[in-house]
Design a protein around this motif. Structure first.
Motif, PDB file in Angstrom:
ATOM      1  N   GLN A 186       0.846  -1.187   0.000  1.00  0.00           N
ATOM      2  CA  GLN A 186       0.000   0.000   0.000  1.00  0.00           C
ATOM      3  C   GLN A 186       0.883   1.239   0.000  1.00  0.00           C
ATOM      4  O   GLN A 186       1.838   1.328   0.780  1.00  0.00           O
ATOM      5  N   LEU A 187       0.559   2.188  -0.891  1.00  0.00           N
ATOM      6  CA  LEU A 187       1.314   3.429  -1.010  1.00  0.00           C
ATOM      7  C   LEU A 187       0.332   4.602  -0.995  1.00  0.00           C
ATOM      8  O   LEU A 187      -0.559   4.682  -1.849  1.00  0.00           O
ATOM      9  N   ARG A 188       0.498   5.509  -0.027  1.00  0.00           N
ATOM     10  CA  ARG A 188      -0.345   6.708   0.041  1.00  0.00           C
ATOM     11  C   ARG A 188       0.407   7.886  -0.584  1.00  0.00           C
ATOM     12  O   ARG A 188       1.614   8.031  -0.368  1.00  0.00           O
ATOM     13  N   CYS A 226       5.197   9.988  -1.937  1.00  0.00           N
ATOM     14  CA  CYS A 226       4.596   8.901  -1.163  1.00  0.00           C
ATOM     15  C   CYS A 226       4.670   9.302   0.304  1.00  0.00           C
ATOM     16  O   CYS A 226       5.757   9.504   0.853  1.00  0.00           O
ATOM     17  N   ALA A 231       8.697  -1.658  -0.823  1.00  0.00           N
ATOM     18  CA  ALA A 231       7.853  -0.471  -1.002  1.00  0.00           C
ATOM     19  C   ALA A 231       8.487   0.512  -1.975  1.00  0.00           C
ATOM     20  O   ALA A 231       7.805   1.060  -2.858  1.00  0.00           O
ATOM     21  N   TRP A 251       3.520   4.120   3.584  1.00  0.00           N
ATOM     22  CA  TRP A 251       3.517   2.834   2.889  1.00  0.00           C
ATOM     23  C   TRP A 251       3.384   1.691   3.888  1.00  0.00           C
ATOM     24  O   TRP A 251       3.670   1.847   5.076  1.00  0.00           O
ATOM     25  N   THR A 271       8.308  -0.821  -5.543  1.00  0.00           N
ATOM     26  CA  THR A 271       6.931  -0.703  -6.037  1.00  0.00           C
ATOM     27  C   THR A 271       6.616   0.744  -6.396  1.00  0.00           C
ATOM     28  O   THR A 271       5.987   1.022  -7.429  1.00  0.00           O
ATOM     29  N   LEU A 272       7.054   1.673  -5.562  1.00  0.00           N
ATOM     30  CA  LEU A 272       6.854   3.100  -5.834  1.00  0.00           C
ATOM     31  C   LEU A 272       7.484   3.495  -7.173  1.00  0.00           C
ATOM     32  O   LEU A 272       6.873   4.204  -7.987  1.00  0.00           O
TER      33      LEU A 272
END
Length: 533
Positions: free
Chosen positions: A354-356, A457, A438, A460, A441-442
């Protein structure tokens, strides 16, 4: 042909009336003097749905779940900072008739958000390809043929090769003889989808650019390693039922919008759910050859070094996944071929990231909108693509912006996208640090969405699951056990058990309903196994 591979009648794979059956329940009511005490091992979908029908019928049911939350592989929880975390990305296909019926029974169907009837591929540099099934109200199979003809995801040569392969598949027979086609597809479990597809005239380009991303999303493996049965089962439904290819996603997290309504339903029927209670030992009789013959219950603990507590039951249901079954059943059970074959099955590793962000990642055309996180963007008002996404160019098979697709729990005021990406296969990522996963993935997200390269980001999270869905590889279907066993008072549930769909939420639901039906049909003969006797 192995008997376990034969489709015994129509289990309801195509039958929308199964939704009504799941909604209404079994209609069986047990006299009070016939009530059985049932212990269910596993609080995932299969275990809870088994408990729904058994408790509704009048049996006394208790569930034991090793984790601290409900839902099994569909589980979710809240971290210490209030973020909802999931193990995977959960999408509801329109052919989930049994699960939709259950959701209607518990009042949760309204918690599904309908998506546009498209399957969207994001390629490097923001190039979008689609399977667009929208055709002015015209349904299957015509809308599917049009979607493949119009897609920009494949070149003309690959489209033609794709058409040749699918035109010679059992999917065509399904248009006029669904059950016969289903048996033909079962018989293709001994070959990979790639080998079958290329043997029928399909192209490697079609596999690489379209079918591999879809295969990864379905079973976390590519077409070279996925059984033709698995993929063709899905194609068969898409070809016959217009709604089968329509996608829905939950309003928010599975725990809030799916599991809590199930738990409330069970609570109203006096079902006890024990969380953080791992079954450490089965209690059973065996014959002179050491083969188990009858269950009496099991022993649980709350953790390593904790004392064991004994629980006696008339009927035991093992509603666990493949690694759970392999841990649960001791070596005595491997003397029974059905249980021994379970060890031929293997779970697939998967990593969920999960990446915000401080903007809207999937907004590809309007930079101003992409950066605008002010005001109320809840309830799907945010810009971007509100759907499940696939990509052949990165290491996450499927992904979505949950702040847009499932805003109930995942949208946060004055914050942007919450990208949830599923890395498959996950083997190579298991030894890698969560931070490195993370950040990689980013980097790949920004490769797909170059317009979002300047976004930051802000948070995460990474969840590693060493063994998830079982590997639906060639020659594995024969190893799936039935819901009934040679021990008259031991039953199995779980999406890996034999039913006519794939390992999925719908498969788990079907297995739970089938398990409950088996117990209810045998209630009279099971009276002799009551613990008081």
């Amino acid at each position: 042909m192995s008997e376990s591979l034969v489709v015994q009648g129509n289990e309801g794979l195509l039958d929308p009336s199964r939704m009504e059956r799941a909604f209404q329940g079994s209609s069986v009511k047990i006299p009070s003097d016939k009530k059985l005490k049932v212990g269910i091992i596993g609080g995932g979908l299969a275990g809870m749905i088994t408990a729904m029908d058994l408790s509704e019928a009048g049996h006394s049911v208790e569930i034991f779940e090793a984790r601290r939350f409900h839902g099994g592989k569909v589980g979710s929880w809240i971290d210490r900072d209030g973020n909802h975390v999931e193990m995977g990305l959960h999408v509801f296909f329109g052919c989930y008739y049994n699960l939709f019926g259950i959701m209607k029974r518990i009042g949760a169907f309204k918690n599904l958000r309908l998506k546009e009837h498209t399957h969207t591929f994001i390629n490097n540099d923001g190039v979008v390809g689609e399977l667009d099934f929208r055709l002015g109200g015209i349904g299957a199979p015509i809308n599917g043929l049009a979607a493949f003809a119009r897609t920009g995801q494949l070149n003309i040569g690959d489209k033609l090769a794709n058409a040749v392969a699918l035109a010679t598949s059992p999917v065509v027979r399904a248009l006029f003889d669904f059950d016969g086609a289903l048996q033909d597809i079962r018989n293709l479990d001994n070959i990979s989808f790639s080998d079958w597809f290329i043997g029928k005239g399909g192209s490697r380009g079609s596999l690489d650019r379209m079918w591999d991303p879809i295969a990864y999303a379905l079973g976390f493996m590519d077409c070279d390693n996925t059984s033709a049965r698995c993929m063709l089962t899905i194609f068969q439904l898409f070809a016959v039922r217009s709604e089968a290819s329509i996608l829905r996603m939950l309003e928010g997290s599975p725990n809030e919008f799916l599991h809590k309504p199930i738990v409330e339903y069970l609570s109203q029927r006096d079902v006890t759910i024990n969380l953080n209670k791992r079954v450490q030992e089965l209690i059973y009789e065996k014959n002179e050859e050491g083969v188990p013959t009858r269950m009496h219950g099991f022993k649980t603990s709350s953790g390593p070094g904790q004392p064991l507590t004994e629980h006696k039951y008339d009927v035991v249901v093992a509603a666990v996944d493949v690694p759970g079954a392999q841990r649960l059943f001791p070596s005595d059970f491997r003397k029974i071929p059905m249980f021994d074959r379970i060890y031929n099955l293997e779970g697939v590793p998967v990593v969920t990231v999960q990446l915000r962000f401080n903007g809207w990642v999937t907004e590809l055309s309007d930079v101003v909108k992409m950066r605008d996180i002010n005001g109320d963007k809840s309830d799907g008002r945010a810009p971007g693509i509100d759907n499940l996404l696939y990509s052949p160019d990165v290491e996450f098979s499927c992904f979505a912006d949950l702040a847009l697709t499932s805003p109930g729990d995942y949208y946060k005021p004055n914050e942007g996208s919450l990208m949830q990406c599923v890395l498959t296969p996950g083997d190579k990522w298991m030894p890698v640090s969560t931070e490195d996963i993370a950040m990689e993935t980013l980097k790949q997200v920004k490769r797909l969405f170059p317009s979002a390269k300047e976004l930051d980001c802000t948070w995460w999270n990474v969840v590693k699951l060493g063994k998830s869905l079982y590997k639906e590889a060639p020659n594995m279907d024969v190893n799936r056990p039935s819901q009934t066993t040679s021990l008259p008072n031991l039953f199995l549930a779980g999406s890996y058990t034999f039913q006519d769909y794939i390992d999925s939420m719908e498969g788990a639901t079907k297995s739970g309903l089938m398990c409950a039906d088996a117990i209810l049909s045998k209630t009279e003969t099971l009276q002799e196994y009551k613990s008081s006797q």
